[in-house]
Design an enzyme around this catalytic site. Structure first.
Site, mmCIF file in Angstrom:
data_model
loop_
_atom_site.group_PDB
_atom_site.id
_atom_site.type_symbol
_atom_site.label_atom_id
_atom_site.label_comp_id
_atom_site.label_asym_id
_atom_site.label_seq_id
_atom_site.Cartn_x
_atom_site.Cartn_y
_atom_site.Cartn_z
ATOM 1 N N LYS A 14 0.834 -1.206 0.000
ATOM 2 C CA LYS A 14 0.000 0.000 0.000
ATOM 3 C C LYS A 14 0.874 1.264 0.000
ATOM 4 C CE LYS A 14 -2.178 -1.067 3.849
ATOM 5 N NZ LYS A 14 -1.653 -2.393 4.260
ATOM 6 N N ARG A 89 -9.735 0.908 8.267
ATOM 7 C CA ARG A 89 -9.332 -0.446 8.662
ATOM 8 C C ARG A 89 -10.421 -1.160 9.453
ATOM 9 N NH1 ARG A 89 -3.447 0.514 8.308
ATOM 10 N NH2 ARG A 89 -2.316 -1.425 8.567
ATOM 11 N N ARG A 128 11.653 -5.659 5.536
ATOM 12 C CA ARG A 128 11.565 -4.229 5.831
ATOM 13 C C ARG A 128 12.059 -3.958 7.253
ATOM 14 N NH1 ARG A 128 5.868 -1.237 5.352
ATOM 15 N NH2 ARG A 128 5.444 -2.447 7.216
ATOM 16 N N ARG A 134 11.772 -0.784 11.922
ATOM 17 C CA ARG A 134 10.405 -0.597 12.452
ATOM 18 C C ARG A 134 10.099 -1.671 13.481
ATOM 19 N NH1 ARG A 134 5.493 0.569 8.300
ATOM 20 N NH2 ARG A 134 4.306 -0.670 9.776
ATOM 21 N N ARG A 144 2.168 -11.955 12.489
ATOM 22 C CA ARG A 144 0.966 -12.818 12.372
ATOM 23 C C ARG A 144 -0.229 -12.189 13.082
ATOM 24 N NH1 ARG A 144 2.470 -17.587 10.019
ATOM 25 N NH2 ARG A 144 4.527 -18.321 10.638
#
Ligand code: B4P
Length: 188
Positions: A14, A89, A128, A134, A144
């Site tokens: 995204k 969301r 990432r 992060r 998960r």
């Protein structure tokens, strides 16, 4: 106005595709994940509360993210359109977004959903995590948990826009350019 929702599970691409869409269509990019990370970096009370939830792979409360989006819409009255990345969301967030846009005489044109399998999502997010540091991308169990939160609370948002005949599914596996071309075809 061209208002798009870019949808998909964590790591679907995204943020990556938003950057391309924003420059191609001259839209304003509104990523609730980025807005929350700015609050964390600034050390605000909201940021501290959000970090606690994000580090556990949980969603932050609806009223917090709806408030952030409301204020961004108010500060950009002359926008050509918005790309909503990582928002809505939940169903209450989708209803709030529809109402906020309707108040200013506009609406969502399309929800573009990037489809990526769980194995690929986990691989991308762990990668990432190595590069970006992060904190929510470091641990496979937290990743998960984020995917489970997506399946339980976020996936139903697709039906909300499908009922409005705005839902489009796009394969999110392949080169970034090929996925961008598929998104562009769906929009144009
Ligand atoms: P977000 O910041 O929205 O993050 P995300 O879903 O993990 O990432 P995104 O999907 O944008 O990542 P991308 O694929 O671009 O959310 C983080 C947290 O914030 C949430 O867990 C939640 O706690 C909170 N939050 C945010 N919004 C909220 C809301 N509305 N309500 C409640 N809570 C909210 O990138 C992933 C990786 O894949 C990158 O490294 C990229 O380079 C790579 N990649 C992208 N495309 C690829 C491709 N085609 N092939 C290979 N790799 C690719």
């Amino acid at each position: 106005m061209l208002n798009l929702v870019l949808f998909g599970p964590p790591g679907a691409g995204k943020g990556t595709q938003s950057a391309h869409l924003v420059s191609h269509y001259q839209l304003i990019h509104l990523s609730t994940g980025d807005l929350l990370r700015s609050e964390i970096a600034a050390g605000t009370k909201l940021g501290l509360e959000a970090k606690h939830l994000m580090d556990q792979g949980l969603l932050v409360p609806d009223e917090v993210v709806i408030g952030m989006i409301r204020s961004k819409l108010e500060t950009n009255p002359d926008a050509k359109g918005f790309i909503f990345d990582g928002f809505p969301r939940t169903i209450p967030q989708a209803e709030a977004l529809d109402n906020l846009l309707s108040d200013v005489g506009t609406s969502i044109k399309a929800m573009l959903a990037l489809e990526v399998n769980e194995e690929e999502l986990i691989k991308r997010l762990l990668n990432r995590g190595k590069d970006s540091g992060r904190s929510d991308d470091q641990d496979v169990e937290i990743i998960r948990k984020r995917i489970n939160e997506y399946n339980a609370k976020t996936a139903p948002v697709a039906a909300h826009y499908n009922a409005q005949e705005k839902f489009r599914s796009i394969l999110g596996i392949g080169s970034i350019d090929d996925i961008f071309d598929a998104l562009r075809k769906a929009i144009d």
